[in-house]
Design an enzyme around this catalytic site. Structure first.
Site, short mmCIF file in Angstrom:
data_model
loop_
_atom_site.label_atom_id
_atom_site.label_comp_id
_atom_site.label_asym_id
_atom_site.label_seq_id
_atom_site.Cartn_x
_atom_site.Cartn_y
_atom_site.Cartn_z
N HIS A 364 1.13 -1.27 -0.07
CA HIS A 364 -0.04 -0.08 -0.13
C HIS A 364 0.85 1.32 -0.03
O HIS A 364 0.97 2.53 -0.71
CB HIS A 364 -0.15 0.18 1.33
N ARG A 471 -6.62 -0.86 -15.24
CA ARG A 471 -6.74 -2.19 -14.12
C ARG A 471 -7.23 -2.23 -13.18
O ARG A 471 -6.94 -1.99 -11.98
CB ARG A 471 -4.56 -2.03 -13.35
N ARG A 507 -10.26 -3.55 -18.87
CA ARG A 507 -9.44 -4.64 -18.53
C ARG A 507 -10.68 -5.20 -17.47
O ARG A 507 -10.65 -4.70 -16.46
CB ARG A 507 -7.70 -4.83 -18.05
N GLU A 606 -0.80 -11.05 -24.84
CA GLU A 606 0.61 -11.09 -23.71
C GLU A 606 0.91 -12.40 -23.74
O GLU A 606 2.01 -12.99 -23.14
CB GLU A 606 -0.17 -10.53 -22.47
N ASN A 629 4.92 -6.22 -21.42
CA ASN A 629 5.64 -6.95 -19.92
C ASN A 629 5.37 -8.38 -19.84
O ASN A 629 6.19 -8.39 -19.50
CB ASN A 629 4.53 -5.96 -18.53
N ASP A 630 4.29 -8.94 -19.98
CA ASP A 630 3.81 -10.21 -19.96
C ASP A 630 4.50 -10.69 -20.99
O ASP A 630 5.21 -12.06 -20.97
CB ASP A 630 3.02 -10.74 -19.41
N CYS A 677 -0.32 -1.73 -25.02
CA CYS A 677 -0.13 -0.79 -23.40
C CYS A 677 1.17 -1.51 -22.48
O CYS A 677 0.70 -0.89 -20.93
CB CYS A 677 -1.97 -1.65 -22.92
C1 PEP Z 1 1.22 -6.23 -19.56
O1 PEP Z 1 1.14 -7.00 -19.21
O2 PEP Z 1 1.51 -5.91 -19.85
C2 PEP Z 1 0.30 -5.32 -18.72
C3 PEP Z 1 0.01 -4.53 -19.67
O3 PEP Z 1 -0.11 -5.84 -17.83
P1 PEP Z 1 0.10 -6.19 -16.43
O4 PEP Z 1 1.58 -5.19 -16.50
O5 PEP Z 1 -0.91 -5.20 -15.21
O6 PEP Z 1 0.28 -7.49 -16.37
MG MG Z 2 -0.52 -8.30 -18.87
#
Ligand code: PEP
Ligand code: MG
Length: 760
Positions: A364, A471, A507, A606, A629-630, A677
């Protein structure tokens, strides 16, 4: 032998002092291998020389005094060749260098093994015997194993500054310590460390004897009331800086004091004869221990909340008024476990940065610090707080570095960065209302990633054209149960209203992996390959439907809702999700008579399988959105949270770029739009590549939006396309980054590109 190894490693890791650790190693190795001498040479942090830092067998007075150039002597040879050297007649070796101070001439055989951590040679571990006889293979293997196990401890002492102090105790410049933690909130802070100590010690309680039950109960109630009052005052102090949603954290805090929660247990103990203080700390400690043993990082964080609450109530019982600390103007709050509540005790303008030994990016504290724009570093293991009291610190919330007593050089560098950061921001603000178009008039939509309400204000200030990724799980974290459909509707409505008529891509719940809800723990061996995102919501249609209904209801009369599905790895998952969306819409419109526009639907790309299914997926929805990212983590098989492999996590890896290129072409072939994203979209250089690939939108943290816009406005699509063709043929991320950097010749634009945090 395994037992000996284990015992050495265990004893060393239980020793906090570096000098003592090294002494233990040489003593134990000498004993285990029955050698006459065992010594450790370590490189100074500047990497100039190898210093004799510990020895059993060489002359005591040589320790800390004798050093060798990097390639000097047999020790230097081991360090430069990065492999063991085992010789029976060391004195005859061409590289032998006689060091008179050590008295080593009496030893003839020599075995040295390098101490290597993450490909870097930190030093050399040496054993010597008087007789001219090579060490046998098992002895060599023993030393290699030991060295590999100890290298982490030595690397750690380098990062805490203990090594520099051991080697150069008198050199003030060597006292700069470069600590490494996790970047919790971006930005640079330069200021003075203020140590925040716990107000009362639950774990070292010298509780008074119990008086009558009534007196103890009264004392307990009084302390609880005062604590409630404190919490309310803290929340009040932060109002205006944080959203209602984030204020909820304080409500959750206060609820723990309720009779249905901790209060019941405490009162039962008091009635059984315990003193109020003893009863309270016993209950808190029991719960803290329970939380601490849980695997889940989010639940472990709750132990911190409990400890903080425990100390506050105890302090009131002990009537120890909380010390009034005078905070300097640029206070950097440092604590073993800074809590959300601490933020409220200092007027926000005085907090330049935060540094917490415990804590993670999920905590937090980190969530609030990001919302309030306070540079924060968390999770610095092995930090001795007292050493920091009153020291000057630099907190680099972009990279996770913290410099204690920084050198004049570092100070000058970071002051420049800070000033540039401010100046750039001021310059960039002029671009707020300018369109994101290239010099040859090609437009692209720049959107923001949100989750907290505080993001909304910053996003609007930066001129976002909408939300590319909301998110939705973020508000789920600050609770003790799933939010109801109506609660959800309210916070979705706030987001949709704030941006209307601009689009908001929401999402659906993406928990699992490293994001665990406190009230829905998931225990798996491989959470990133486990029950995550859409897999959970499809298995729990009741949760999914409640969320979908809340989103749809929230969009009534607005028409700016888009729904995005995370972690889709097969067509059947998508079809099931589409059916549920359709069902929720039908229930609300046909059955409940609401007027709700059907939202556009998108799929996150992803997971590697989704790249190959991109056309089939695109055909069934309105848009694709790449979660880089994933995608990076899964394509490269590199855990996005594992610092051991952090240098392998490269969003500009040719394989990741090829995947991104393939996805946008697949979407366009089906006449659908595509966006990105993940963090790659907010990286100015990455954004240029994605633009060249043909992406229609980029969604990023609001803090990067204006930099990206500046670069886009200074580029030509025709040139970027040429650059893309070249880049797609490059062999690795390193060359991609270099070529992209070199392609930006305008000095002003170069600054925008270089300053961006989080270049993945
Ligand atoms: C991602 O995976 O790129 C993404 C935007 O989702 P998160 O970072 O929330 O997993
Ligand atoms: Mg992701």
């Amino acid at each position: 032998m395994l037992d000996q190894l284990r015992s050495i490693v265990q004893r060393v890791s239980a020793t906090a002092d570096l000098r003592e650790s090294l002494r233990l190693i040489v003593e134990q190795v000498q004993d285990a291998l029955a050698v006459q001498a065992c010594s450790i040479y370590l490189r100074d942090p500047q990497g100039h020389r190898l210093w004799l830092c510990a020895s059993h067998g060489l002359r005591e007075r040589a320790i800390g005094q004798v050093s060798l150039a990097q390639d000097e002597g047999l020790v230097g040879l081991v360090a430069t060749r990065e492999e063991p050297l085992n010789v029976d007649r060391a004195l005859d070796h061409p590289n032998y260098r006689y060091l008179a101070e050590t008295g080593e001439e009496k030893y003839r055989s020599f075995l040295g093994v390098p101490i290597i951590h993450h490909r870097r040679v930190l030093g050399v571990l040496v054993v010597q015997r008087a007789q001219a006889q090579r060490f046998d293979e098992s002895e060599e293997a023993f030393l290699i194993t030991l060295s590999a196990q100890l290298s982490g401890t030595i690397a750690h002492s380098e990062s805490t500054g203990d090594l520099a102090q051991l080697i150069h105790p008198e050199d003030p410049d060597s006292h700069e310590t470069d600590l490494r933690g996790l970047p919790g909130a971006p930005g640079i802070a330069i200021g003075e460390a203020v140590i925040i100590s716990p107000v009362a010690d639950l774990f070292a309680l010298d509780a008074p004897a119990a008086r009558s039950v009534a007196t103890e109960l009264a004392e307990y109630r009084r302390a609880v009331e005062k604590t409630r009052h404190d919490i309310a005052a803290l929340a009040q102090g932060l109002s205006g800086q944080i959203s209602e949603q984030e204020q909820w954290l304080f409500t959750a805090y206060a609820q723990m004091l309720d009779d249905q929660s901790l209060g019941k247990e405490v009162k039962a103990r008091i009635r059984a004869g315990a003193a109020a203080q003893a009863a309270w700390s016993a209950v808190i400690i029991a719960h803290v221990r329970q939380f601490e043993t849980m695997q889940d990082s989010y639940l472990q964080e709750r132990a911190a909340d409990l400890r903080d609450l425990g100390r506050r109530v105890l302090a009131h019982m002990q009537e120890s008024e909380q010390q009034q600390v005078a905070y300097p103007a640029n206070a950097i709050l440092v604590g073993e476990e800074l809590s959300v509540a601490t933020l409220g005790t200092v007027s926000a303008g005085r907090i330049a940065g935060l540094l917490s030994v415990q804590g993670s990016v999920n905590s937090h504290l980190a969530i609030l610090a990001r919302a309030m724009g306070i540079p924060t570093v968390l999770g610095i293991q092995g930090l001795r707080l007292e050493r920091l009291r009153g020291q000057r610190l630099i907190v680099d919330g972009y990279s996770g570095h913290v410099y204690v007593a920084p050198t004049a050089e570092h100070l000058a560098h970071y002051r420049r960065v800070l000033a540039e950061d401010r100046q750039l921001l001021a310059e960039l603000e002029g671009l707020r209302d300018a369109p994101a178009v290239t010099l040859d008039a090609h437009p692209i939509k720049l959107l923001v990633n949100t989750g907290l309400l505080a993001d909304v204000r910053i996003s609007l200030e930066r001129g976002a054209e909408g939300v590319g990724l909301y998110r939705s799980e973020v508000p789920f974290f600050a609770r003790q149960r799933f939010p109801t459909e109506e609660e959800q509707r309210q916070f979705y409505r706030e987001q949709l209203l704030a941006f209307a008529p601009r689009p908001v891509v929401m999402r659906t719940l993406d928990v699992g992996g490293d994001k665990n809800l406190p009230y829905f723990p998931i225990d798996e061996a491989n959470p990133f390959l486990g029950w995550r995102g859409i897999r959970i919501t499809l298995d729990h249609p009741e949760l999914f439907l409640a969320q979908l209904r809340a989103m749809l209801k929230a969009s009534a009369g607005l028409r700016n809702l888009r729904i995005l599905l995370p972690m889709i790895s097969s067509l059947s998952e998508l079809e099931m999700a589409l059916e549920l969306i359709e069902r929720a819409h039908h229930e609300l419109t046909a059955e409940e008579g609401l007027d709700i526009h059907p939202p556009r639907i998108g799929v996150m790309i992803e997971v590697p399988s989704a790249i190959f299914l991109a056309r089939d997926l695109a055909r069934r929805v309105d848009f694709l959105s790449v979660g880089s990212n994933d995608l990076t983590q899964y394509i490269l098989a590199v855990d996005r949270n594992n610092s051991q492999v952090a240098d392998l996590y490269q969003s500009m890896h040719p394989a990741v770029l090829a995947a991104c290129y393939r996805v946008v072409r697949a979407a366009h072939a089906e006449g659908k739009i595509a966006g990105v994203c993940g963090e790659l979209a907010g990286n100015p250089l990455g954004a240029l590549l994605l633009l060249a690939m043909g992406y229609d939108s980029l969604s990023m943290n609001a803090s990067n939006l204006l930099r990206v816009k500046a670069l886009i406005r200074g580029s030509r699509l025709s040139e970027l396309k040429q650059l893309l063709r070249h880049v797609l043929k490059l062999p690795d991320a390193e060359s991609v980054r270099r070529v992209l950097n070199e392609s930006i010749t305008d000095p002003q634009l170069r600054r925008f590109a270089e300053m961006a945090p989080g270049l993945g």
